[in-house]
Enzyme design. Structure first.
Site, PDB file in Angstrom:
ATOM      1  N   HIS A 206       2.727  -7.641 -16.012  1.00  0.00           N
ATOM      2  CA  HIS A 206       1.268  -7.608 -15.812  1.00  0.00           C
ATOM      3  C   HIS A 206       0.743  -6.180 -15.682  1.00  0.00           C
ATOM      4  CE1 HIS A 206       0.730 -11.928 -15.684  1.00  0.00           C
ATOM      5  NE2 HIS A 206       1.919 -11.944 -15.119  1.00  0.00           N
TER       6      HIS A 206
ATOM      7  N   THR B 296       2.492 -22.825  -8.868  1.00  0.00           N
ATOM      8  CA  THR B 296       2.270 -21.427  -9.258  1.00  0.00           C
ATOM      9  C   THR B 296       1.925 -20.584  -8.034  1.00  0.00           C
ATOM     10  OG1 THR B 296       1.446 -22.297 -11.351  1.00  0.00           O
ATOM     11  CG2 THR B 296       1.043 -19.979 -10.925  1.00  0.00           C
TER      12      THR B 296
ATOM     13  N   LYS C  87       1.027 -10.228 -23.356  1.00  0.00           N
ATOM     14  CA  LYS C  87      -0.176 -10.150 -22.528  1.00  0.00           C
ATOM     15  C   LYS C  87      -1.019  -8.965 -23.016  1.00  0.00           C
ATOM     16  CE  LYS C  87       2.305 -12.637 -18.933  1.00  0.00           C
ATOM     17  NZ  LYS C  87       1.930 -14.024 -19.221  1.00  0.00           N
TER      18      LYS C  87
ATOM     19  N   ARG D 245      -2.070 -31.127 -14.779  1.00  0.00           N
ATOM     20  CA  ARG D 245      -2.631 -30.069 -15.630  1.00  0.00           C
ATOM     21  C   ARG D 245      -3.180 -30.621 -16.942  1.00  0.00           C
ATOM     22  NH1 ARG D 245       0.688 -24.667 -14.367  1.00  0.00           N
ATOM     23  NH2 ARG D 245       1.229 -25.178 -12.243  1.00  0.00           N
TER      24      ARG D 245
ATOM     25  N   SER E 293      15.816 -10.003  -4.099  1.00  0.00           N
ATOM     26  CA  SER E 293      14.679 -10.461  -4.895  1.00  0.00           C
ATOM     27  C   SER E 293      13.438 -10.662  -4.021  1.00  0.00           C
ATOM     28  CB  SER E 293      15.095 -11.784  -5.558  1.00  0.00           C
ATOM     29  OG  SER E 293      14.006 -12.386  -6.212  1.00  0.00           O
TER      30      SER E 293
ATOM     31  N   THR F 197      17.013 -17.429 -32.671  1.00  0.00           N
ATOM     32  CA  THR F 197      16.387 -16.721 -33.796  1.00  0.00           C
ATOM     33  C   THR F 197      15.481 -15.609 -33.275  1.00  0.00           C
ATOM     34  OG1 THR F 197      16.462 -18.740 -35.088  1.00  0.00           O
ATOM     35  CG2 THR F 197      14.890 -17.077 -35.813  1.00  0.00           C
TER      36      THR F 197
ATOM     37  N   SER G 205       0.885 -11.179 -10.289  1.00  0.00           N
ATOM     38  CA  SER G 205      -0.256 -11.604 -11.096  1.00  0.00           C
ATOM     39  C   SER G 205      -1.148 -12.652 -10.441  1.00  0.00           C
ATOM     40  CB  SER G 205       0.226 -12.152 -12.420  1.00  0.00           C
ATOM     41  OG  SER G 205       0.865 -13.387 -12.221  1.00  0.00           O
TER      42      SER G 205
HETATM   43  N1  PLP Z   1       7.153 -12.121 -15.667  1.00  0.00           N
HETATM   44  C1  PLP Z   1       5.994 -12.381 -15.051  1.00  0.00           C
HETATM   45  C2  PLP Z   1       5.691 -11.704 -13.769  1.00  0.00           C
HETATM   46  C3  PLP Z   1       5.074 -13.287 -15.619  1.00  0.00           C
HETATM   47  O1  PLP Z   1       3.924 -13.556 -14.997  1.00  0.00           O
HETATM   48  C4  PLP Z   1       5.381 -13.905 -16.848  1.00  0.00           C
HETATM   49  C5  PLP Z   1       4.451 -14.852 -17.518  1.00  0.00           C
HETATM   50  O2  PLP Z   1       3.407 -15.190 -17.123  1.00  0.00           O
HETATM   51  C6  PLP Z   1       6.610 -13.599 -17.443  1.00  0.00           C
HETATM   52  C7  PLP Z   1       7.464 -12.710 -16.839  1.00  0.00           C
HETATM   53  C8  PLP Z   1       6.980 -14.223 -18.748  1.00  0.00           C
HETATM   54  O3  PLP Z   1       6.422 -13.505 -19.794  1.00  0.00           O
HETATM   55  P1  PLP Z   1       6.116 -14.233 -21.181  1.00  0.00           P
HETATM   56  O4  PLP Z   1       4.804 -14.910 -21.034  1.00  0.00           O
HETATM   57  O5  PLP Z   1       6.149 -13.150 -22.193  1.00  0.00           O
HETATM   58  O6  PLP Z   1       7.224 -15.233 -21.381  1.00  0.00           O
END
Ligand code: PLP
Length: 409
Positions: free
Chosen positions: A218, A364, A249, A21, A137, A279, A190
């Site tokens: 998303h 991914t 997002k 990447r 899940s 924090t 996503s």
């Molecule tokens: N859940 C899903 C389905 C995601 O695609 C992502 C991030 O891309 C997250 C959680 C994590 O969210 P964040 O980017 O706010 O850490």
């Protein structure tokens, strides 16, 4: 041990698979979203159109959001100064949690520093609160959910085939009737842009006495009349036990949260390491998020424009014979099918056409389904779409990639 060689080997492996990447050095132009300046390693700069931002609605540029952030900095300074327990609970955090609870029609909400942390911390903590818990899940759940769910160990999780309610039901039926159960799933997935069956999942949860945990990362800001997500759109928000979302997002800022019954929130607040030992968000982020959520609640026309833009892009790319994957959401994935071509097309789009779209490779997405993932926003114009479609057509011909790969009609 030759430590350097081990690190080099690890990197060589990623290079050999064509999925190393490289981050693009971008500076977005405030007020001109989705335009940005790209700076290359030699210092040269050029203008690009960003086609893969998850700031889906351009809220990171909304003056209402920026004003709220500026004002918070003026009023309260930069950081929060501590964990929520030790001086890091500011009025901005309290106000944001109220706003989030209201958004999702729940009595309570709890903030985390990111969506990732909210999933990981909440799901792993549920095992502590519910001894013997089994989490069901979806196989395509995000890494942050998987990471939390893995904390329970192999015996405490069941993975069902993606969006396959029959499979889910068979796993629920096979589990001990008296075990506490939780179904963990997403609304909009996503990478493919498909959407879970909310009503069907909720019905199964009721039938088998399971709780539900829904990741709307998303979807928040973008679906439902007030932007609370797909559960709001589909009228089942009150039947989901825990709704999780991000502020990073469509809300254009940063942070994550869950919304639920006060008992659930209070227990997770009291046991989740990922909440307790870090924090809290800077006040300016919390203030920006409040402004963004409020504004989006009242501006359904932005959601309508967003869906129209996504449909327009899909139609254009399909007309051009490109293999658009069958997304039912705002996400427009175009299948390439191997990591080397995927990266090559992305590189040429950036260097020659001023189009920035990141290649999406393993891990991914599964190997063989490497793709370009476009996220048109209400600010992407017809002219930008024409330029993009022309560039893709040329490149598909140039790179000799199959044009209609069983996806595009
Ligand atoms: N859940 C899903 C389905 C995601 O695609 C992502 C991030 O891309 C997250 C959680 C994590 O969210 P964040 O980017 O706010 O850490």
């Amino acid at each position: 041990m030759d430590y350097k060689a081990a690190f080099r080997n690890a990197l060589d492996k990623v290079h050999a698979e064509g999925r190393y990447r490289v981050f693009a050095d971008l500076k977005r132009h405030r007020g001109a979203f989705p335009r940005a300046t790209w700076t290359q390693a030699d210092g040269s700069q050029s203008e690009v159109v960003v086609w893969c931002s998850n700031d889906y609605l351009g809220q990171g540029q909304n003056p209402v959001v920026l004003d709220a952030m500026h004002q918070a900095i003026e009023e309260a300074g930069a950081g929060s100064g501590g964990t929520r327990n030790i001086s890091g609970t500011t009025h901005y955090h309290v106000e944001l949690e109220r706003e989030l609870a209201d958004l999702h029609g729940k009595p309570s909400a709890l903030l985390f520093t990111s969506g990732y942390v909210s999933n990981e911390a909440s799901l792993s903590t549920l095992y502590k609160i519910l001894p013997g818990l089994i989490i069901f899940s979806d196989e395509l759940n995000h890494n942050s959910m998987i990471s939390g769910i893995r904390a329970g160990g192999r015996e405490q999780r069941r993975v069902f085939r993606h969006n396959d309610l029959e499979h889910l039901e068979s796993l629920l039926a096979a589990a001990p009737a008296d075990a506490p159960k939780l179904i963990a799933f997403e609304s909009v997935y996503s990478m493919d842009g498909d959407i879970a069956d909310m009503k069907g999942t909720v019905a199964l949860a009721k039938k088998y006495g399971a709780m539900t945990y829904l990741d709307e990362v998303h979807a928040v800001g973008m679906y439902g009349p007030r932007g609370a997500g797909v559960a709001e759109r589909d009228g089942v928000m009150d039947q989901i036990d825990i709704i999780e979302g991000t502020l990073g997002k469509a809300f254009g800022v940063m942070g994550g949260y869950i919304a639920a019954d006060p008992l659930i929130i209070d227990a997770i607040r009291s046991y989740a390491d990922g909440f307790i030992f870090t924090t809290s968000l800077p006040p300016a982020l919390a203030a920006g998020a409040v402004a963004s959520i409020r504004w989006l609640k009242a501006h359904n026309e932005v959601r309508i424009a967003h869906q129209e833009r996504a449909a327009a892009l899909k139609a254009r790319l399909i007309r051009a014979g490109l293999p658009v994957m069958p997304s039912v959401s705002h996400i427009v994935p175009v299948l390439v099918g191997d990591p080397v071509h995927c990266k090559m097309i992305s590189d040429i789009l950036l260097s020659d056409y001023g189009v920035y779209v990141q290649p999406i490779n393993y891990p991914t997405v599964p190997r063989g389904t490497e793709r370009l993932r476009f996220t048109p926003s209400p600010a992407h114009t017809d002219a930008m779409m024409d330029d993009l479609a022309d560039a893709l057509e040329t490149l598909w011909a140039h790179c000799n990639i199959k044009r209609v790969g069983g996806y595009a009609a």
